[in-house]
Design a protein around this motif. Structure first.
Motif, PDB file in Angstrom:
ATOM      1  N   ASN A  40       6.672  10.571   4.641  1.00  0.00           N
ATOM      2  CA  ASN A  40       7.283   9.764   3.586  1.00  0.00           C
ATOM      3  C   ASN A  40       6.337   9.594   2.411  1.00  0.00           C
ATOM      4  O   ASN A  40       6.753   9.612   1.241  1.00  0.00           O
ATOM      5  CB  ASN A  40       7.651   8.381   4.132  1.00  0.00           C
ATOM      6  CG  ASN A  40       8.832   8.428   5.071  1.00  0.00           C
ATOM      7  OD1 ASN A  40       9.501   9.435   5.181  1.00  0.00           O
ATOM      8  ND2 ASN A  40       9.072   7.329   5.769  1.00  0.00           N
ATOM      9  N   GLY A  41       5.043   9.385   2.705  1.00  0.00           N
ATOM     10  CA  GLY A  41       4.062   9.218   1.640  1.00  0.00           C
ATOM     11  C   GLY A  41       3.914  10.473   0.796  1.00  0.00           C
ATOM     12  O   GLY A  41       3.787  10.406  -0.429  1.00  0.00           O
ATOM     13  N   LEU A 160       1.661  -1.777  12.627  1.00  0.00           N
ATOM     14  CA  LEU A 160       2.608  -0.878  11.972  1.00  0.00           C
ATOM     15  C   LEU A 160       2.507  -0.959  10.455  1.00  0.00           C
ATOM     16  O   LEU A 160       2.563   0.065   9.761  1.00  0.00           O
ATOM     17  CB  LEU A 160       4.028  -1.195  12.433  1.00  0.00           C
ATOM     18  CG  LEU A 160       4.330  -0.871  13.901  1.00  0.00           C
ATOM     19  CD1 LEU A 160       5.693  -1.403  14.304  1.00  0.00           C
ATOM     20  CD2 LEU A 160       4.243   0.630  14.153  1.00  0.00           C
ATOM     21  N   VAL A 161       2.355  -2.178   9.915  1.00  0.00           N
ATOM     22  CA  VAL A 161       2.207  -2.314   8.467  1.00  0.00           C
ATOM     23  C   VAL A 161       0.881  -1.709   8.012  1.00  0.00           C
ATOM     24  O   VAL A 161       0.801  -1.035   6.965  1.00  0.00           O
ATOM     25  CB  VAL A 161       2.308  -3.797   8.044  1.00  0.00           C
ATOM     26  CG1 VAL A 161       1.913  -3.988   6.587  1.00  0.00           C
ATOM     27  CG2 VAL A 161       3.734  -4.310   8.268  1.00  0.00           C
ATOM     28  N   GLY A 162      -0.187  -1.923   8.789  1.00  0.00           N
ATOM     29  CA  GLY A 162      -1.462  -1.313   8.447  1.00  0.00           C
ATOM     30  C   GLY A 162      -1.398   0.204   8.482  1.00  0.00           C
ATOM     31  O   GLY A 162      -1.960   0.888   7.613  1.00  0.00           O
ATOM     32  N   THR A 163      -0.696   0.737   9.475  1.00  0.00           N
ATOM     33  CA  THR A 163      -0.532   2.187   9.566  1.00  0.00           C
ATOM     34  C   THR A 163       0.305   2.708   8.401  1.00  0.00           C
ATOM     35  O   THR A 163       0.003   3.752   7.814  1.00  0.00           O
ATOM     36  CB  THR A 163       0.142   2.556  10.898  1.00  0.00           C
ATOM     37  OG1 THR A 163      -0.678   2.093  11.971  1.00  0.00           O
ATOM     38  CG2 THR A 163       0.334   4.057  11.023  1.00  0.00           C
ATOM     39  N   ARG A 164       1.368   1.971   8.081  1.00  0.00           N
ATOM     40  CA  ARG A 164       2.187   2.357   6.929  1.00  0.00           C
ATOM     41  C   ARG A 164       1.327   2.452   5.674  1.00  0.00           C
ATOM     42  O   ARG A 164       1.430   3.399   4.884  1.00  0.00           O
ATOM     43  CB  ARG A 164       3.308   1.338   6.719  1.00  0.00           C
ATOM     44  CG  ARG A 164       4.158   1.590   5.471  1.00  0.00           C
ATOM     45  CD  ARG A 164       5.196   0.496   5.272  1.00  0.00           C
ATOM     46  NE  ARG A 164       6.203   0.524   6.295  1.00  0.00           N
ATOM     47  CZ  ARG A 164       7.293   1.286   6.247  1.00  0.00           C
ATOM     48  NH1 ARG A 164       7.508   2.072   5.210  1.00  0.00           N
ATOM     49  NH2 ARG A 164       8.165   1.252   7.230  1.00  0.00           N
ATOM     50  N   PHE A 170      -1.827   5.447   1.295  1.00  0.00           N
ATOM     51  CA  PHE A 170      -3.167   5.906   0.953  1.00  0.00           C
ATOM     52  C   PHE A 170      -3.312   7.419   1.088  1.00  0.00           C
ATOM     53  O   PHE A 170      -3.675   8.110   0.147  1.00  0.00           O
ATOM     54  CB  PHE A 170      -4.206   5.200   1.819  1.00  0.00           C
ATOM     55  CG  PHE A 170      -5.616   5.633   1.545  1.00  0.00           C
ATOM     56  CD1 PHE A 170      -6.219   5.329   0.339  1.00  0.00           C
ATOM     57  CD2 PHE A 170      -6.332   6.351   2.481  1.00  0.00           C
ATOM     58  CE1 PHE A 170      -7.513   5.731   0.069  1.00  0.00           C
ATOM     59  CE2 PHE A 170      -7.620   6.764   2.229  1.00  0.00           C
ATOM     60  CZ  PHE A 170      -8.220   6.449   1.014  1.00  0.00           C
ATOM     61  N   ALA A 171      -3.023   7.939   2.281  1.00  0.00           N
ATOM     62  CA  ALA A 171      -3.219   9.368   2.516  1.00  0.00           C
ATOM     63  C   ALA A 171      -2.074  10.214   1.964  1.00  0.00           C
ATOM     64  O   ALA A 171      -2.303  11.294   1.400  1.00  0.00           O
ATOM     65  CB  ALA A 171      -3.380   9.630   4.017  1.00  0.00           C
ATOM     66  N   GLY A 172      -0.840   9.721   2.116  1.00  0.00           N
ATOM     67  CA  GLY A 172       0.314  10.533   1.765  1.00  0.00           C
ATOM     68  C   GLY A 172       0.443  10.899   0.297  1.00  0.00           C
ATOM     69  O   GLY A 172       0.576  12.093  -0.042  1.00  0.00           O
ATOM     70  N   PRO A 173       0.417   9.928  -0.635  1.00  0.00           N
ATOM     71  CA  PRO A 173       0.635  10.281  -2.042  1.00  0.00           C
ATOM     72  C   PRO A 173      -0.381  11.264  -2.633  1.00  0.00           C
ATOM     73  O   PRO A 173       0.033  12.233  -3.285  1.00  0.00           O
ATOM     74  CB  PRO A 173       0.584   8.914  -2.746  1.00  0.00           C
ATOM     75  CG  PRO A 173       1.024   7.950  -1.696  1.00  0.00           C
ATOM     76  CD  PRO A 173       0.454   8.475  -0.410  1.00  0.00           C
ATOM     77  N   LEU A 277      -3.011   6.536  -8.075  1.00  0.00           N
ATOM     78  CA  LEU A 277      -2.589   5.184  -8.437  1.00  0.00           C
ATOM     79  C   LEU A 277      -1.671   4.599  -7.369  1.00  0.00           C
ATOM     80  O   LEU A 277      -1.765   3.409  -7.039  1.00  0.00           O
ATOM     81  CB  LEU A 277      -1.888   5.209  -9.800  1.00  0.00           C
ATOM     82  CG  LEU A 277      -1.498   3.847 -10.389  1.00  0.00           C
ATOM     83  CD1 LEU A 277      -2.724   2.963 -10.574  1.00  0.00           C
ATOM     84  CD2 LEU A 277      -0.771   4.021 -11.722  1.00  0.00           C
ATOM     85  N   LEU A 278      -0.784   5.428  -6.817  1.00  0.00           N
ATOM     86  CA  LEU A 278       0.058   4.967  -5.714  1.00  0.00           C
ATOM     87  C   LEU A 278      -0.782   4.606  -4.490  1.00  0.00           C
ATOM     88  O   LEU A 278      -0.458   3.674  -3.748  1.00  0.00           O
ATOM     89  CB  LEU A 278       1.060   6.058  -5.322  1.00  0.00           C
ATOM     90  CG  LEU A 278       2.200   6.370  -6.283  1.00  0.00           C
ATOM     91  CD1 LEU A 278       3.066   7.492  -5.704  1.00  0.00           C
ATOM     92  CD2 LEU A 278       3.053   5.153  -6.568  1.00  0.00           C
ATOM     93  N   ALA A 279      -1.879   5.338  -4.306  1.00  0.00           N
ATOM     94  CA  ALA A 279      -2.672   5.178  -3.090  1.00  0.00           C
ATOM     95  C   ALA A 279      -3.559   3.943  -3.104  1.00  0.00           C
ATOM     96  O   ALA A 279      -3.822   3.356  -2.050  1.00  0.00           O
ATOM     97  CB  ALA A 279      -3.536   6.422  -2.869  1.00  0.00           C
ATOM     98  N   VAL A 280      -4.044   3.510  -4.276  1.00  0.00           N
ATOM     99  CA  VAL A 280      -5.047   2.440  -4.285  1.00  0.00           C
ATOM    100  C   VAL A 280      -4.493   1.114  -3.768  1.00  0.00           C
ATOM    101  O   VAL A 280      -5.241   0.286  -3.233  1.00  0.00           O
ATOM    102  CB  VAL A 280      -5.651   2.238  -5.696  1.00  0.00           C
ATOM    103  CG1 VAL A 280      -6.434   3.455  -6.138  1.00  0.00           C
ATOM    104  CG2 VAL A 280      -4.573   1.883  -6.715  1.00  0.00           C
TER     105      VAL A 280
END
Length: 429
Positions: A40-41, A160-164, A170-173, A277-280
């Motif tokens: 998803n990220g 789960l929220v931390g993993t999200r 963080f990693a996905g975008p 910017l999405l990741a920070v």
């Protein structure tokens, strides 16, 4: 024999369970969430970038988001009812397979040069239909996975929220931005593979996640839906949380729908800069997910929820006046912190306070309001950006969130939270 700290004789405090010790099936559920959220990220960066290559009109780009959220208005209620009738585990992995197929079709179309705004809308709509089934079942299955204990539910939601945050935000975008730079189809291939791996992990869960027939009965679909909606309406805290979350998501989508254009035109960022910017914001989300329990111990759940709304509103207003990407990034960190505190607490309250046989339908009703408002938020963002400039969406979103904090102060109170689930007095942490 009592376990003590060496040299002191003081009993050791009980250890907090990690992800692997919360319950036997939780590692599978957590792992499935992690890989799916990574996909998803990746797509969260690649999809708006692809839309922006097909059109620079804010209303057109926002329309892709609008159509992708419409299924929550149309299917959230029946999907919630089905989550209380079907095997919830099976519903999740079947939804994953459907999403994998649809994302694979999009990847092939992009690689072949057939991508269009219409295709993005069609695939996004169908994926969101599968999302309604997966989300209702996933939310309803968690309490049973961790044996229904309220503290374990909150800890599981923190994981789960931390993993999200870690994988989706963080990693996905950045990965999505990099893959998009190599090939526009690659991010969607990665997303499809993540759904397949998620389905495989979910099938390995060994527990029985049917709802007992003698509890659910043979009630018709719409009568069952009405029962869930009626129960939710009679719970003051959950009713208020649902209303606040609905408007909160309207405000969020007013920004999200045009955020790629804001990053490109106002901050001068390219594809990779937008992804960063999405990741920070994930740094703030990670801290918020880890500290949700401590904040609750200090202030109580009700106050924590209000503080999250205030912080989210402030973050929007800072973004609205941000002169550069550094300031906007700092606002994203604050917004991530606020979102994590809000999400951990509101999900845990709903899961702890709702009977298992109603949880799918209550989740469906909650999602109808909270996710169903997203198309209107995306439309609002597009209209504001077209009429008053890209920064106007952030000003309006901040004002909405601060107004919601005032409303929450009157409706989400400590006494009502205690009445719903029971809660130790604040200040013990």
């Amino acid at each position: 024999m009592t376990d003590t700290i060496p040299g002191t004789g003081t009993p050791r405090p009980p250890r907090r369970p990690g992800a692997l010790s919360l319950a036997p099936d939780f590692p599978m559920l957590w792992g499935a969430s992690a890989v799916s959220l990574l996909g998803n990220g990746i797509s969260s960066a690649a999809l708006p970038l692809l839309a922006a290559t097909l059109s620079t009109d804010p209303m057109v780009v926002a329309s892709v988001v609008v159509v992708g959220r419409l299924p929550w208005l149309l299917f959230a209620l029946p999907a919630g009812a089905m989550a209380d009738r079907w095997d919830r585990k099976r519903a999740m992995w079947l939804a994953d397979l459907v999403r994998a197929a649809l994302t694979g079709v999009l990847a092939v179309a992009v690689a072949a040069g057939f991508a269009s705004i219409g295709l993005l809308m069609a695939v996004g709509f169908l994926i969101a239909v599968a999302d309604t089934v997966f989300d209702s079942s996933n939310t309803a299955v968690l309490p049973k996975v961790v044996s229904g204990d309220p503290d374990r539910i909150r800890r599981a939601n923190s994981w789960l929220v931390g993993t999200r945050t870690t994988v989706e935000s963080f990693a996905g975008p950045p990965l999505g931005g990099l893959l998009f730079g190599f090939s526009r189809a690659l991010p969607f291939v990665g997303d499809a593979l993540s759904f397949l791996l998620s389905a495989a992990l979910l099938r390995r869960m060994r527990g029985d996640y049917h709802v007992s027939r003698n509890v659910y009965g043979e009630t018709g679909l719409w009568r069952a839906v009405a029962e869930g909606c009626s129960w939710l309406w009679r719970q003051p805290v959950l009713r208020s949380i649902t209303a606040v979350a609905g408007l909160f998501n309207v405000a969020c989508l007013a920004q999200t729908a045009i955020f790629v254009l804001f990053a490109q035109q106002e901050l001068g960022l390219g594809a990779f800069g937008f992804s960063l910017l999405l990741a920070v914001g994930s740094f703030g989300s990670l801290f918020g997910a880890a500290q949700a329990g401590r904040l609750n111990a200090w202030f109580g759940t009700a106050v924590s929820l209000r503080l999250a709304l205030v912080a989210a509103g402030a973050a929007c207003l800072v973004t609205a006046v941000a002169p550069d990407a550094w300031t906007a990034g700092a606002a994203e960190v604050l917004a991530g912190f606020a979102a994590a505190i809000w999400n951990v607490n509101q999900m845990s309250l709903r899961q702890s306070g709702t009977p298992d046989h109603l949880l799918g339908r209550v989740t469906g009703a909650h999602r109808l309001v909270t996710y169903g408002g997203m198309p209107f938020g995306a439309l609002l963002g597009g209209l504001l950006a077209s009429a008053a400039g890209l920064r106007a969406s952030f000003v309006v979103a901040g004002a909405i969130m601060l107004a919601l904090a005032v409303f929450a102060a009157a409706t989400i109170t400590r006494s009502r939270v205690t009445e719903l689930v029971g809660e130790p007095a604040a200040g013990r942490g």
